[in-house]
Design a protein around this motif. Structure first.
Motif, PDB file in Angstrom:
ATOM      1  N   ASP A  28       0.843  -1.195   0.000  1.00 57.51           N
ATOM      2  CA  ASP A  28       0.000   0.000   0.000  1.00 57.51           C
ATOM      3  C   ASP A  28       0.875   1.240   0.000  1.00 57.51           C
ATOM      4  N   ALA A  29       0.290   2.348  -0.415  1.00 56.17           N
ATOM      5  CA  ALA A  29       0.998   3.627  -0.401  1.00 56.17           C
ATOM      6  C   ALA A  29       1.337   3.986   1.039  1.00 56.17           C
ATOM      7  N   ASP A  36       2.635   6.560  -3.579  1.00 56.90           N
ATOM      8  CA  ASP A  36       1.237   6.984  -3.591  1.00 56.90           C
ATOM      9  C   ASP A  36       0.333   6.017  -4.348  1.00 56.90           C
ATOM     10  N   THR A  37       0.827   4.816  -4.602  1.00 58.72           N
ATOM     11  CA  THR A  37       0.023   3.802  -5.276  1.00 58.72           C
ATOM     12  C   THR A  37       0.041   2.499  -4.496  1.00 58.72           C
ATOM     13  N   ARG A  38      -0.919   1.671  -4.782  1.00 57.31           N
ATOM     14  CA  ARG A  38      -0.940   0.303  -4.265  1.00 57.31           C
ATOM     15  C   ARG A  38      -0.450  -0.606  -5.387  1.00 57.31           C
ATOM     16  N   ALA A 108      -3.611   4.153  -7.766  1.00 55.58           N
ATOM     17  CA  ALA A 108      -3.801   4.981  -6.578  1.00 55.58           C
ATOM     18  C   ALA A 108      -5.051   4.485  -5.875  1.00 55.58           C
ATOM     19  N   ARG A 109      -4.892   3.908  -4.697  1.00 58.62           N
ATOM     20  CA  ARG A 109      -6.011   3.346  -3.938  1.00 58.62           C
ATOM     21  C   ARG A 109      -5.827   3.686  -2.467  1.00 58.62           C
ATOM     22  N   GLU A 110      -6.941   3.833  -1.770  1.00 49.61           N
ATOM     23  CA  GLU A 110      -6.921   4.015  -0.324  1.00 49.61           C
ATOM     24  C   GLU A 110      -6.745   2.650   0.336  1.00 49.61           C
ATOM     25  N   PHE A 111      -6.258   2.648   1.564  1.00 50.82           N
ATOM     26  CA  PHE A 111      -6.013   1.404   2.288  1.00 50.82           C
ATOM     27  C   PHE A 111      -7.275   0.549   2.379  1.00 50.82           C
ATOM     28  N   GLU A 112      -8.426   1.184   2.577  1.00 53.71           N
ATOM     29  CA  GLU A 112      -9.694   0.461   2.770  1.00 53.71           C
ATOM     30  C   GLU A 112     -10.317  -0.020   1.463  1.00 53.71           C
ATOM     31  N   ASP A 113      -9.834   0.460   0.330  1.00 58.46           N
ATOM     32  CA  ASP A 113     -10.428   0.081  -0.958  1.00 58.46           C
ATOM     33  C   ASP A 113     -10.265  -1.412  -1.219  1.00 58.46           C
TER      34      ASP A 113
END
Length: 135
Positions: A28-29, A36-38, A108-113
């Motif tokens: 994860d980012a 800034d990417t997963r 680019a993804r959020e941790f929870e995605d």
């Protein structure tokens, strides 16, 4: 793509489904990595694996060389035909997976995605994503 190198990133084993023989590694980012990417790496049809739970310095997924496979074959009693399906995970480590060709996705993804390999989601997604296969 001949291999996948993502050095300097923290990767974790985030999933293994024994019934489907699927393995997923993820980075994860993180501010500490200045990323800034997963990045996710998917291995299907897993036959055998020797892994660390965390790769603190990144990964380099590539086909095992003849010399590397010879050592693994001796240590783990691998059949000769597994040479084409043996993937090294680290540049200088002993981690490996015997599986089908690994696939990777980066976005680019959020941790929870959800996972980039959530097969219930449409592909391609409606956001920018890079992807490929290690072969």
């Amino acid at each position: 793509m001949p291999d996948l190198a993502r050095e300097g990133r923290l990767f974790r084993v985030v999933g293994f489904a024994a019934s489907h023989r699927q393995l997923l590694l993820r980075s994860d980012a993180l501010a500490v990595d200045a990323t800034d990417t997963r990045v996710e790496v998917y291995f299907g049809h897993v036959e055998l694996m020797l892994l660390k739970p965390i790769y603190e310095k990144g990964i380099h997924v590539r086909r095992a060389t003849g010399a590397e496979f010879a050592v693994l074959q001796e240590r783990h009693d691998l059949p000769a035909e597994d040479a084409a399906f043996t993937w090294m995970i680290e540049p200088d480590g002993d981690s490996f997976v015997v599986s089908g060709d690994p696939s990777w996705r980066e976005a680019a993804r959020e941790f929870e995605d959800p996972s980039l390999f959530d097969f219930s989601q449409p592909w391609p997604p409606d956001f920018p994503v890079e992807h490929g296969t290690v072969d």
